[in-house]
Structures are given as C-alpha cells and as structure tokens.
Design an enzyme around this catalytic site. Structure first.
Site, PDB file in Angstrom:
ATOM      1  N   ASP A   1       0.852  -1.191   0.000  1.00 24.89           N
ATOM      2  CA  ASP A   1       0.000   0.000   0.000  1.00 24.89           C
ATOM      3  C   ASP A   1       0.891   1.245   0.000  1.00 24.89           C
ATOM      4  OD1 ASP A   1      -3.227   0.519   0.949  1.00 24.89           O
ATOM      5  OD2 ASP A   1      -1.825   2.201   1.053  1.00 24.89           O
TER       6      ASP A   1
ATOM      7  N   ASN B   1     -12.890  -2.998   2.808  1.00 22.32           N
ATOM      8  CA  ASN B   1     -13.832  -1.886   2.842  1.00 22.32           C
ATOM      9  C   ASN B   1     -14.809  -2.076   1.688  1.00 22.32           C
ATOM     10  OD1 ASN B   1     -12.434  -0.643   5.002  1.00 22.32           O
ATOM     11  ND2 ASN B   1     -10.984   0.296   3.572  1.00 22.32           N
TER      12      ASN B   1
ATOM     13  N   GLN C   1     -14.268   2.699   1.213  1.00 24.44           N
ATOM     14  CA  GLN C   1     -13.683   2.197  -0.037  1.00 24.44           C
ATOM     15  C   GLN C   1     -13.434   3.370  -0.989  1.00 24.44           C
ATOM     16  OE1 GLN C   1     -15.951  -0.852  -2.121  1.00 24.44           O
ATOM     17  NE2 GLN C   1     -14.284  -1.218  -3.574  1.00 24.44           N
TER      18      GLN C   1
ATOM     19  N   HIS D   1     -10.347  -5.479  -3.097  1.00 26.23           N
ATOM     20  CA  HIS D   1      -9.002  -5.744  -2.571  1.00 26.23           C
ATOM     21  C   HIS D   1      -9.090  -6.022  -1.087  1.00 26.23           C
ATOM     22  CE1 HIS D   1      -9.875  -1.443  -2.531  1.00 26.23           C
ATOM     23  NE2 HIS D   1      -9.154  -1.356  -1.416  1.00 26.23           N
TER      24      HIS D   1
ATOM     25  N   HIS E   1      -7.048  -5.690   2.406  1.00 24.56           N
ATOM     26  CA  HIS E   1      -5.901  -5.091   3.088  1.00 24.56           C
ATOM     27  C   HIS E   1      -5.340  -6.142   4.030  1.00 24.56           C
ATOM     28  CE1 HIS E   1      -6.855  -0.748   2.190  1.00 24.56           C
ATOM     29  NE2 HIS E   1      -8.047  -1.271   2.012  1.00 24.56           N
TER      30      HIS E   1
END
Ligand code: AMP
Length: 113
Positions: free
Chosen positions: A30, A86, A93, A99, A101
């Site tokens: 990230d 999210n 989001q 995706h 995390h």
C-alpha cells in the site's frame, strides 16, 4: 467502463511495489501504509466490491484468502495479521476494484467490547 487504478497496476501500466503474483491475483505494498506491513491482495478480475461478487467468484474469493496465508509464511508474519475489506464509499472504499488489506506489525484494538 474506464480502467481502475488497480487494473492499470495489474497491466503494469503504472508502477507498484509487487510482493507476489499468480494467475488470479497480485499483491502490492500500500502506498500509504497504516501498519509496518500493509499489503493489498487484489484479484485480477475487476470485481468492483465484495458485495458485487457472485457464486461464480467463490473459488477466486477463497484463493485470495489462501494468498493471505501464503504471505504470512513468505514474509514470516508469525501468523499475526488482520485482513480488512472496505465495501462501499461509506465504509471507506476509495478504489472500486475489490481488494483485501493485509495489515501486520500493529495492534488495532478494533473489536468492540
Ligand atoms: P480502499 O480505501 O479500501 O479502497 O483502499 C485503497 C487503498 O489503495 C488505500 O489504502 C490507498 O493507500 C491504496 N493506494 C492508492 N493508490 C495506490 C497506489 N498507486 N499503489 C498502492 N496503493 C495505493
């Protein structure tokens, strides 16, 4: 529909820090880490969000979970990590390509008492 940022990353149109890749998924660091280890596990199939996944995505969703376990071993995370998804703008989001995390190295004290 225009390409999401993650499709551009998957297609190597924009650079990213790739940690792992297989035929169904890619894992990147990230860009704005919220923990010492903060990775994004991204399916190559552009599902906009978890709630838009269908029965036909069952195998792929399971695969993403198994990738998390693989990363734990690969990066020696000592089986200690959080997975966050999210779903939707009001849940935080910002990129509408599913995706996961993966966060490790920080305690979040998240669960309500
Ligand atoms: P979310 O808010 O759940 O949609 O998560 C999107 C995540 O993508 C955020 O944690 C961002 O920091 C991250 N992000 C945005 N742009 C990039 C990028 N170019 N490379 C890696 N991560 C990114």
């Amino acid at each position: 529909m225009s390409e999401t940022l993650f499709e551009k990353i998957i297609n190597k149109e924009i650079p990213s820090d790739i940690i792992y890749e297989d035929d169904q998924s890619i894992v990147i660091k990230d860009i704005n880490p919220q923990a010492p280890v903060h990775l994004l596990i991204i399916p190559k199939k552009p599902i906009p969000m978890l709630s838009k996944a269908t029965e036909s995505d069952k195998e792929l969703l399971g695969h993403l979970m198994l990738v998390a376990g693989k990363l734990s071993k690969l990066l020696i995370l000592d089986d200690t990590f959080n997975i966050v998804i999210n779903n939707g703008e009001n849940a935080g989001q910002t990129i509408f390509h599913l995706h996961l995390h993966l966060l490790s190295g920080k305690s979040f004290n998240w669960l309500p008492a």
